[in-house]
Design a protein around this motif. Sequence first.
Motif, PDB file in Angstrom:
ATOM      1  N   ALA A 184       0.847  -1.194   0.000  1.00  0.00           N
ATOM      2  CA  ALA A 184       0.000   0.000   0.000  1.00  0.00           C
ATOM      3  C   ALA A 184       0.881   1.243   0.000  1.00  0.00           C
ATOM      4  N   PRO A 185       0.411   2.317  -0.618  1.00  0.00           N
ATOM      5  CA  PRO A 185       1.210   3.546  -0.623  1.00  0.00           C
ATOM      6  C   PRO A 185       1.433   4.070   0.788  1.00  0.00           C
ATOM      7  N   SER A 233      -2.237  13.791  -0.215  1.00  0.00           N
ATOM      8  CA  SER A 233      -2.844  12.793   0.673  1.00  0.00           C
ATOM      9  C   SER A 233      -4.363  12.810   0.636  1.00  0.00           C
ATOM     10  N   ILE A 234      -4.986  13.886   0.101  1.00  0.00           N
ATOM     11  CA  ILE A 234      -6.442  13.911   0.022  1.00  0.00           C
ATOM     12  C   ILE A 234      -6.928  13.742  -1.421  1.00  0.00           C
ATOM     13  N   LEU A 235      -6.014  13.502  -2.348  1.00  0.00           N
ATOM     14  CA  LEU A 235      -6.414  13.203  -3.724  1.00  0.00           C
ATOM     15  C   LEU A 235      -6.807  11.732  -3.823  1.00  0.00           C
ATOM     16  N   PRO A 236      -7.695  11.376  -4.759  1.00  0.00           N
ATOM     17  CA  PRO A 236      -8.073   9.962  -4.911  1.00  0.00           C
ATOM     18  C   PRO A 236      -6.867   9.094  -5.231  1.00  0.00           C
ATOM     19  N   GLU A 265       1.831   6.194  -5.409  1.00  0.00           N
ATOM     20  CA  GLU A 265       1.598   7.503  -4.808  1.00  0.00           C
ATOM     21  C   GLU A 265       1.481   8.559  -5.902  1.00  0.00           C
ATOM     22  N   ARG A 266       0.598   9.500  -5.705  1.00  0.00           N
ATOM     23  CA  ARG A 266       0.488  10.605  -6.663  1.00  0.00           C
ATOM     24  C   ARG A 266       1.756  11.461  -6.576  1.00  0.00           C
ATOM     25  N   PRO A 267       2.320  11.828  -7.732  1.00  0.00           N
ATOM     26  CA  PRO A 267       3.583  12.571  -7.717  1.00  0.00           C
ATOM     27  C   PRO A 267       3.424  13.946  -7.062  1.00  0.00           C
ATOM     28  N   GLY A 298      -0.543  14.361 -10.546  1.00  0.00           N
ATOM     29  CA  GLY A 298      -0.178  14.723  -9.197  1.00  0.00           C
ATOM     30  C   GLY A 298      -0.168  16.233  -9.014  1.00  0.00           C
ATOM     31  N   VAL A 299       0.795  16.720  -8.243  1.00  0.00           N
ATOM     32  CA  VAL A 299       0.851  18.126  -7.853  1.00  0.00           C
ATOM     33  C   VAL A 299       2.201  18.710  -8.258  1.00  0.00           C
ATOM     34  N   LEU A 300       2.153  19.889  -8.878  1.00  0.00           N
ATOM     35  CA  LEU A 300       3.359  20.673  -9.156  1.00  0.00           C
ATOM     36  C   LEU A 300       3.323  21.899  -8.252  1.00  0.00           C
ATOM     37  N   PHE A 301       4.310  22.015  -7.378  1.00  0.00           N
ATOM     38  CA  PHE A 301       4.344  23.097  -6.385  1.00  0.00           C
ATOM     39  C   PHE A 301       5.480  24.043  -6.708  1.00  0.00           C
ATOM     40  N   LEU A 302       5.128  25.326  -6.911  1.00  0.00           N
ATOM     41  CA  LEU A 302       6.125  26.360  -7.166  1.00  0.00           C
ATOM     42  C   LEU A 302       6.186  27.280  -5.958  1.00  0.00           C
ATOM     43  N   ASP A 303       7.189  27.077  -5.131  1.00  0.00           N
ATOM     44  CA  ASP A 303       7.375  27.916  -3.953  1.00  0.00           C
ATOM     45  C   ASP A 303       8.165  29.162  -4.351  1.00  0.00           C
ATOM     46  N   GLU A 304       7.910  30.264  -3.668  1.00  0.00           N
ATOM     47  CA  GLU A 304       8.539  31.555  -4.002  1.00  0.00           C
ATOM     48  C   GLU A 304       8.291  31.886  -5.478  1.00  0.00           C
ATOM     49  N   LEU A 305       7.030  31.949  -5.839  1.00  0.00           N
ATOM     50  CA  LEU A 305       6.630  32.137  -7.241  1.00  0.00           C
ATOM     51  C   LEU A 305       7.299  33.334  -7.926  1.00  0.00           C
TER      52      LEU A 305
END
Length: 352
Positions: A184-185, A233-236, A265-267, A298-305
């Motif tokens: 399991a993930p 963690s809250i994505l399907p 796991e979702r990326p 998944g999710v692409l996160f850009l911090d300090e846009l």
Amino acid sequence: MFARSFGGTTMGVDGLIIAVEVDSAAGLPAFDIVGLPDTAVRESKERVRTAIRNSGIQLRQEKVTINLAPAGIRKDSPGLDLPIAVGLLAAYGVVPADCLQTSFFAAELSLEGECRPVRGILPMVIAAREKGLTSVFVARGNANEALLVEGVTVYVIDCLHEVVQFCNGQESLTPAVPSMEEAAPVLRDDFADVQGQFQAKRALEIAAAGGHNLLMIGVPGSGKTMLARRLSSILPRLSREEALEVTKIYSIAGLLPQGGGLVQERPFRSPHHTTSMVAMIGGGSVPRPGEVTLAHHGVLFLDELPEFSKATLEVLRQPLEDRAVTISRVHATLTFPSSMILICAMNPCPCG
């Protein structure tokens, strides 16, 4: 004599079967590889000759010509070492050519003849199955990845000598079988750990439910990065088809964990703000997936846009709208998937 074996390489996120045609004839000793090989493939002749000799096989000095078909596509996979070696042995009559007609080979060879894993095995094996090849020979490190494809028989090999013995009927190999237990993930960052931040959590829940993009603005230390890392963690849970797509991408990029297997796991990708435009969107002389493709499903996160360059942010426009990015180069035009949720974070403007 003439012999043919089958190997593979990758184009974009798909596999491509390469027919390795080997011809040995009397003449001045030579070893030529044609068919647009890159540096790693051209150097394979030294690895192959040394691996064959160190496996206890002596070959006559002849003129050897190896053609990698289709000839108009650049080949860049060191996994062609094994099909080149097996095809060469078949051309010399060391192994019967009949055993190569329905077999697919993919492994890098060491100078001792040991088989090493290569990246991109999953899309290659899928392409081999579509071509009608029923037997797949891969290194031990690629076994779990190859076993994700149904309809083929996977053999795990540790050295070139094993392949020669098996083709000559002197040794039997037991087909590899997938593990009955599917892990399991593992949740490393759980959304339930966040205390407070009710408005931000509600915004993330809406973004997750509808696949929307989100921009968070807040002072340093307010929890923007912590919240973004927990969105996955809250994505399907990934479906089987989605998991195979993600696994193919990470296999080609060489980012699969040790032992391979299905990515469940979702990326979550968080590139640094100094990331270049090519690294973000993908590309290169032989196009490789960029961050937008590695974040697929998944999710692409850009911090300090605001710290990202204008050109890097501008290239995100098409992937966000079309959920795919098309990259054109001299040798090929490839389309990479990029269906992801974009989460950005930034600090308020100092001027207020």
